[in-house]
Design an enzyme around this catalytic site. Structure first.
Site, PDB file in Angstrom:
ATOM      1  N   LYS A  40      68.354  86.642 -10.818  1.00  0.00           N
ATOM      2  CA  LYS A  40      68.977  86.472  -9.503  1.00  0.00           C
ATOM      3  C   LYS A  40      67.918  86.532  -8.401  1.00  0.00           C
ATOM      4  O   LYS A  40      67.951  85.737  -7.457  1.00  0.00           O
ATOM      5  CB  LYS A  40      70.050  87.564  -9.288  1.00  0.00           C
ATOM      6  CG  LYS A  40      71.289  87.328 -10.147  1.00  0.00           C
ATOM      7  CD  LYS A  40      72.229  88.530 -10.175  1.00  0.00           C
ATOM      8  CE  LYS A  40      73.364  88.281 -11.163  1.00  0.00           C
ATOM      9  NZ  LYS A  40      74.217  89.445 -11.396  1.00  0.00           N
TER      10      LYS A  40
ATOM     11  N   GLN B 246      75.072  95.491  -9.403  1.00  0.00           N
ATOM     12  CA  GLN B 246      75.023  94.988 -10.770  1.00  0.00           C
ATOM     13  C   GLN B 246      75.847  95.899 -11.704  1.00  0.00           C
ATOM     14  O   GLN B 246      75.640  97.099 -11.757  1.00  0.00           O
ATOM     15  CB  GLN B 246      73.557  94.929 -11.245  1.00  0.00           C
ATOM     16  CG  GLN B 246      73.378  94.330 -12.620  1.00  0.00           C
ATOM     17  CD  GLN B 246      73.780  92.859 -12.691  1.00  0.00           C
ATOM     18  OE1 GLN B 246      73.422  92.070 -11.826  1.00  0.00           O
ATOM     19  NE2 GLN B 246      74.541  92.498 -13.709  1.00  0.00           N
TER      20      GLN B 246
ATOM     21  N   ASP C 263      80.301  88.962  -4.592  1.00  0.00           N
ATOM     22  CA  ASP C 263      80.898  88.910  -5.935  1.00  0.00           C
ATOM     23  C   ASP C 263      82.406  88.666  -5.861  1.00  0.00           C
ATOM     24  O   ASP C 263      83.038  88.403  -6.881  1.00  0.00           O
ATOM     25  CB  ASP C 263      80.656  90.247  -6.660  1.00  0.00           C
ATOM     26  CG  ASP C 263      79.515  90.149  -7.662  1.00  0.00           C
ATOM     27  OD1 ASP C 263      79.198  89.026  -8.093  1.00  0.00           O
ATOM     28  OD2 ASP C 263      78.957  91.204  -8.008  1.00  0.00           O
TER      29      ASP C 263
END
Ligand code: NAP
Length: 332
Positions: free
Chosen positions: A68, A112, A138
């Site tokens: 990422k 994460q 997200d």
């Protein structure tokens, strides 16, 4: 494909699925988002900013986060890693998220998963609930989930968003088709089902308690497997010509499992024997003989997830500065 290589054709003849190349589309999406990021940077004197929170040292998470950060740099997004040790307390994580919520330079926050088990059972929901909805790249916060349910999405989870982008650009019809999603997680299964429903598919959500799973799936035109069980979806789950999307990412280290997926002489089996492990999906490779189109693992859904994260970061940045801007992906 599988049948041609291994003489395992079914009696009705092999279909040999078209490969839906997620890696190629991810490259294309990166090329599309980079000039939009550059234009934002020119106009506002700073790049869109993404903060990635990593707690502990989960080896798989380290790889995902590295990818990422790398993609962020490639497209011109400011991507910062905010690390906390595995010994961190839940209050430390909440404090960090609070600080990032107030940050001027960060438009997106990604925590994460999975969080270390030592943080407690409800740690993930407590942490995700703390993220400012406008920075929730997200799409996990209750407000963003609610907006998705109501059909007015803002920030949508990256994996299902990438799948819709892939289906759309590959010309797979969704409206009026029967779509089956195996898996009902907040991250993949539920938002996937909602996005398909919003595009007028008739949607069935399957899970571990679904009776006669294969028969339910066999009636679908689009089958999305998001389970985390190696090779669960076999030929008898798939209608001839259906589109099959394999979200699963499973690491196989057992030689007998590898041999149940790929027959003797297959190049992937040879590579497995050299390396001792391989990444596979939830869909058995022999499904390629029945499906009309299929995403590979690796190189299917995985790369798209990161590309959509960059799209979401740009979208969040634009919303924060009040810019309208053309959406680089067709989904908005
Ligand atoms: P998850 O939270 O563990 O959910 C798995 C779902 O599968 C659950 O709803 C579960 O049902 C269902 N399930 C389990 N066993 C089943 C069975 N035998 N038959 C039918 N349904 C079954 O997993 P997730 O986070 O959604 O991830 C799913 C997979 O996608 C994993 O392999 C993950 O690594 C992968 N993934 C990939 C990406 C990517 O970018 N490519 C992104 C996210 C996830 P219940 O609800 O009844 O327990």
């Amino acid at each position: 494909m599988y049948a041609r290589l291994h003489g395992d054709g079914n009696e009705q003849g092999s279909v040999t699925a078209r490969v839906l190349d997620g890696r190629a589309l991810a490259d294309q999406l990166r090329d599309e988002v980079a000039p939009e990021v550059a234009a934002f940077t020119r106009q506002y004197g700073r790049p869109p900013g993404l903060a990635i929170v990593l707690v502990g040292e989960n080896p798989a998470s380290e790889v995902y986060v590295r990818n990422k950060l790398k993609t962020g740099r490639e497209v011109g997004v400011r991507a910062d890693l905010e690390r906390l040790p595995g010994s961190a307390a839940l209050t430390d994580v909440l404090e960090l998220v609070g600080r990032l919520n107030a940050s001027e330079v960060h438009d997106g926050i990604l925590v994460q998963a999975p969080l270390p088990g030592s943080l407690g059972r409800d740690a993930a929901s407590r942490v995700f609930d703390t993220i400012a909805p406008e920075k929730d790249v997200d799409g996990f916060t209750p407000g963003n989930v609610g907006r998705l349910v109501q059909g007015r999405p803002t920030l949508v989870p990256c994996t299902p968003l990438g799948i819709i982008e892939l289906l759309t650009r590959e010309g797979v019809p969704i409206a009026g088709r029967h779509a089956c999603v195996i898996g009902r997680s907040e991250i993949v299964g539920k938002p996937m089902a909602l996005l398909l429903l919003q595009r007028d598919a008739t949607v069935t959500i399957c899970h571990s308690k679904t009776s006669d799973l294969a028969a339910v799936c066999r009636s679908s035109d689009i089958l999305v497997a998001a389970v985390g069980r190696t090779g669960l979806v076999t030929k008898d789950f798939v209608k001839r010509g259906a589109t099959v999307v394999d979200v699963g990412m499973n690491t196989v280290t057992d030689a007998s499992v590898a041999a149940s997926l790929f027959p003797e002489g297959h190049p992937r089996l040879a590579r497995f024997r050299e390396r001792g492990s391989m990444l596979v999906g939830d869909v058995h490779p022999s499904v390629a003989d029945v499906a009309g189109a299929l995403t590979p693992v690796p190189g299917g859904v995985g790369p798209l997830t990161i590309a959509m994260l960059m799209m979401n970061t740009l979208r969040a940045a634009r919303a924060r500065v009040g810019a309208s801007g053309r959406s680089p992906a067709r989904i908005s």
